[in-house]
Design a protein around this motif. Structure first.
Motif, short mmCIF file in Angstrom:
data_model
loop_
_atom_site.label_atom_id
_atom_site.label_comp_id
_atom_site.label_asym_id
_atom_site.label_seq_id
_atom_site.Cartn_x
_atom_site.Cartn_y
_atom_site.Cartn_z
N GLU A 165 0.80 -1.24 0.00
CA GLU A 165 0.00 0.00 0.00
C GLU A 165 0.83 1.28 0.00
O GLU A 165 0.32 2.34 -0.35
CB GLU A 165 -0.99 0.00 1.17
N LEU A 166 2.10 1.23 0.35
CA LEU A 166 2.95 2.42 0.34
C LEU A 166 3.39 2.82 -1.07
O LEU A 166 3.92 3.91 -1.27
CB LEU A 166 4.20 2.20 1.19
N LEU A 167 3.21 1.91 -2.04
CA LEU A 167 3.72 2.13 -3.40
C LEU A 167 2.60 2.47 -4.37
O LEU A 167 1.48 2.02 -4.22
CB LEU A 167 4.43 0.87 -3.90
N GLU A 168 2.97 3.23 -5.40
CA GLU A 168 2.06 3.52 -6.49
C GLU A 168 2.82 3.40 -7.81
O GLU A 168 4.04 3.54 -7.85
CB GLU A 168 1.48 4.93 -6.36
N ASN A 169 2.09 3.12 -8.87
CA ASN A 169 2.64 3.02 -10.22
C ASN A 169 3.83 2.07 -10.30
O ASN A 169 4.85 2.40 -10.90
CB ASN A 169 3.01 4.41 -10.75
N SER A 203 9.95 -3.82 -16.04
CA SER A 203 10.26 -4.09 -17.44
C SER A 203 11.26 -5.24 -17.48
O SER A 203 12.42 -5.08 -17.05
CB SER A 203 10.86 -2.85 -18.11
N PHE A 204 10.80 -6.39 -17.94
CA PHE A 204 11.69 -7.55 -18.02
C PHE A 204 12.82 -7.30 -19.00
O PHE A 204 13.97 -7.61 -18.73
CB PHE A 204 10.90 -8.81 -18.41
N MET A 205 12.50 -6.71 -20.15
CA MET A 205 13.51 -6.47 -21.18
C MET A 205 14.60 -5.52 -20.69
O MET A 205 15.78 -5.71 -20.97
CB MET A 205 12.86 -5.90 -22.45
N MET A 206 14.20 -4.50 -19.94
CA MET A 206 15.16 -3.52 -19.44
C MET A 206 15.75 -3.92 -18.08
O MET A 206 16.67 -3.27 -17.59
CB MET A 206 14.49 -2.15 -19.30
N GLN A 207 15.19 -4.98 -17.49
CA GLN A 207 15.61 -5.41 -16.14
C GLN A 207 15.50 -4.23 -15.17
O GLN A 207 16.45 -3.89 -14.45
CB GLN A 207 17.03 -5.98 -16.16
N ARG A 208 14.32 -3.59 -15.18
CA ARG A 208 14.12 -2.36 -14.42
C ARG A 208 12.82 -2.39 -13.65
O ARG A 208 11.79 -2.80 -14.17
CB ARG A 208 14.11 -1.19 -15.42
N LEU A 209 12.86 -1.95 -12.40
CA LEU A 209 11.69 -1.75 -11.56
C LEU A 209 11.54 -0.26 -11.33
O LEU A 209 12.50 0.41 -10.93
CB LEU A 209 11.88 -2.48 -10.21
N THR A 210 10.37 0.28 -11.60
CA THR A 210 10.09 1.68 -11.30
C THR A 210 8.85 1.74 -10.42
O THR A 210 7.94 0.92 -10.55
CB THR A 210 9.87 2.54 -12.58
N LEU A 211 8.84 2.71 -9.53
CA LEU A 211 7.71 2.88 -8.61
C LEU A 211 7.70 4.29 -8.07
O LEU A 211 8.68 5.02 -8.20
CB LEU A 211 7.80 1.86 -7.47
N GLU A 212 6.58 4.64 -7.46
CA GLU A 212 6.47 5.94 -6.80
C GLU A 212 6.12 5.70 -5.34
O GLU A 212 5.37 4.78 -5.01
CB GLU A 212 5.40 6.80 -7.47
N CYS A 213 6.69 6.56 -4.50
CA CYS A 213 6.50 6.42 -3.05
C CYS A 213 6.79 7.78 -2.41
O CYS A 213 7.62 8.54 -2.91
CB CYS A 213 7.48 5.36 -2.55
N TYR A 214 6.10 8.08 -1.31
CA TYR A 214 6.45 9.29 -0.56
C TYR A 214 7.81 9.10 0.10
O TYR A 214 8.11 8.02 0.63
CB TYR A 214 5.40 9.59 0.51
N GLU A 215 8.64 10.13 0.05
CA GLU A 215 10.01 10.03 0.57
C GLU A 215 10.04 9.59 2.03
O GLU A 215 10.90 8.81 2.43
CB GLU A 215 10.75 11.36 0.41
#
Length: 74
Positions: A28-32, A36-48
């Motif tokens: 619940e602390l995370l959004e969006n 990306s498996f191809m890029m081997q990347r995790l992106t997310l949004e969170c309050y600092e």
């Protein structure tokens, strides 16, 4: 909200990435949350102010779902 990006290591397949993404979206602390498996990347949004707790939860979910996967912030 601040956007965070992580490099993912040892993620074996696109299906694994999809399952891990769905598991992380339940934190619940995370959004969006997006993997990306191809890029081997995790992106997310969170309050600092929630980042440290969110990171602990992310690592716990990853250890449960994909024990060999490691993440590194970029």
């Amino acid at each position: 909200m601040k956007k965070y990006k992580f490099k993912i290591q040892n993620l074996d397949c696109a299906n694994c990435a999809n399952e891990l993404e769905h598991a992380l979206q339940k934190i619940e602390l995370l959004e969006n949350v997006s993997i990306s498996f191809m890029m081997q990347r995790l992106t997310l949004e969170c309050y600092e102010e929630n980042y440290e707790e969110a990171l602990e939860r992310i690592k716990k979910v990853i250890k449960k779902e994909e024990p060999d996967v490691k993440i590194e912030e970029v």
